[in-house]
Design a protein around this motif. Structure first.
Motif, short mmCIF file in Angstrom:
data_model
loop_
_atom_site.label_atom_id
_atom_site.label_comp_id
_atom_site.label_asym_id
_atom_site.label_seq_id
_atom_site.Cartn_x
_atom_site.Cartn_y
_atom_site.Cartn_z
N SER A 71 7.58 -1.24 -8.57
CA SER A 71 7.57 -2.23 -7.49
C SER A 71 6.16 -2.75 -7.20
N ALA A 72 5.12 -2.05 -7.70
CA ALA A 72 3.74 -2.48 -7.46
C ALA A 72 3.29 -3.52 -8.48
N LEU A 73 4.06 -3.71 -9.53
CA LEU A 73 3.65 -4.56 -10.63
C LEU A 73 3.96 -6.03 -10.33
N ILE A 74 3.02 -6.90 -10.67
CA ILE A 74 3.15 -8.35 -10.49
C ILE A 74 2.90 -9.01 -11.84
N PHE A 75 3.81 -9.89 -12.24
CA PHE A 75 3.63 -10.61 -13.51
C PHE A 75 3.39 -12.08 -13.21
N ALA A 132 2.87 -0.91 -2.91
CA ALA A 132 4.14 -0.67 -3.59
C ALA A 132 5.31 -1.41 -2.95
N SER A 133 5.05 -2.22 -1.95
CA SER A 133 6.11 -3.03 -1.33
C SER A 133 5.53 -4.39 -0.93
N GLN A 134 6.37 -5.43 -1.03
CA GLN A 134 5.97 -6.79 -0.68
C GLN A 134 4.73 -7.25 -1.44
N ALA A 135 4.48 -6.65 -2.62
CA ALA A 135 3.27 -6.99 -3.38
C ALA A 135 3.28 -8.45 -3.82
N LEU A 136 4.44 -8.94 -4.23
CA LEU A 136 4.50 -10.31 -4.73
C LEU A 136 4.22 -11.32 -3.62
#
Length: 363
Positions: free
Chosen positions: A302-306, A351-355
């Motif tokens: 959930s921490a990953l952003i593409f 780990a949350s709302q990262a995007l």
């Protein structure tokens, strides 16, 4: 207003006032941004850890009965079916009546039982009479022995007739065979209706009963992935019927022979089926994973952003300072992602709302 939209509004207001640049150009990814305390308290933060690497492959499979807990019920005699009072999917108990077969064969077995019972009475009277005559000197010892042998033979024939009826599910009935369920479970197959003529030699079962407390998933593995599947490997299963719900099982059996047509190897996954949610013949996605001897840094998926063909995480520092870090992803397995560079062990990532926050940092 829903929660994600409200949070986006808060973030937008904050960054529009705290991060406005004179020329309105995007802020470089190396800059730090400080989150307000009220916003930071609503976000989840997770540490970057060193974890054993996990290999994973995803297969397509189909849910099937656990054949170790399935009973197929075949007709023992020919005749006409009646009294069928169960439908496909019904739950039945061991010993419950499923139907009755009216059979001339059962009538014959009943006749044999009656004849055997009658013969017992006759041979017993003959034996008693011969013994009385022997005591009075009017019969020989051989006559008594012959009468005793006839009586014991009649007893044996009675026992045989009773066993034949018991094997065929009947009692002292008039040509009726009662079909009973041998176990508790669901009627998962039903190939008979009332008034249907059935034959014992056609090889078709009447009912199939399965408890469905646990089920099998049969999946196919291509040659290139055979080395990545082992007995005891963990498996996670998802289905179209239950989006977001994950079932867990283990690889229980691996075929040693490839299908000659498709060149695939069959694997079997066994898993429990709470609430009987999984139904035979459902299609499923099966992810099989196993640990390797290698270590790697890992973060929650959930921490990953593409973005722009690259992966990022948001690293949280002291006083809620946030910085974007470009990372190199090795693999993602479930809710965990393995990375090779971009962060250090012990760093803390959003780990949350990262995007949502990433979008505001780049707006």
């Amino acid at each position: 207003m829903n929660k994600p939209l409200a949070l986006l509004c808060v973030i937008a207001v904050f960054f529009s006032t705290a991060c406005h640049h004179e020329d309105d150009k995007p802020t470089p990814a190396s800059d730090y941004y400080t989150l307000p305390d009220s916003l930071a308290k609503t976000l989840d933060v997770a540490p970057v850890r060193s974890c054993p690497m996990v290999n994973a492959i995803t297969l397509t499979g189909k849910i099937s009965f656990n054949n170790d807990n399935v009973v197929k019920i075949y007709p023992m005699v020919s005749g006409n079916m009646s009294g069928v009072n169960v439908a496909l999917g019904d739950y039945v108990h061991a010993g419950e009546d499923l139907g009755v077969i009216r059979s001339s064969e059962m009538a014959g077995y009943t006749r044999d039982l009656v004849n055997a019972q009658t013969n017992i009475q006759i041979t017993k009277r003959n034996l008693d009479a011969e013994q009385d005559l022997f005591k009075g000197g009017l019969a020989s010892q051989s006559d008594v022995i012959a009468a005793d042998a006839a009586y014991k033979q009649a007893q044996s024939e009675l026992a045989r007739a009773q066993q034949v009826l018991a094997i065929n599910g009947g009692g002292a009935t008039q040509g009726l065979m009662t079909v009973k369920s041998p176990i508790d479970g669901f009627v998962v197959e039903k190939f008979v209706t009332n008034n249907q003529a059935i034959r014992a030699d056609n090889g078709t079962n009447l009912f199939t009963i399965s408890d469905l407390n646990n089920v099998w998933i049969l999946a196919n593995v291509y040659e290139s992935n055979i080395q990545n599947v082992h007995l005891g490997d963990s498996a996670t299963i998802t289905t179209l019927s239950y989006p977001g719900k994950v079932f867990k099982g283990k690889v229980d059996k691996i075929s040693n022979v490839l299908d000659p047509t498709n060149k695939v190897m069959s694997v079997r996954v066994v898993l429990s089926n709470p609430g009987y949610l999984l139904k035979p013949e459902m299609f499923a996605s099966v992810t099989i994973s196993n640990k390797t001897n290698q270590q790697s840094l890992c973060v929650p998926s959930s921490a990953l952003i593409f973005d722009n063909s690259q992966y990022f995480v948001l690293v949280v520092g002291d006083k809620h300072q946030v910085q974007m870090h470009k990372v190199t992803v090795i693999n993602s397995v479930g809710d965990q992602t393995y990375i090779s560079s971009g962060v250090n062990e012990g760093d803390k990532v959003l780990a949350s709302q990262a995007l949502l926050i990433y979008a505001q940092l780049n707006s």
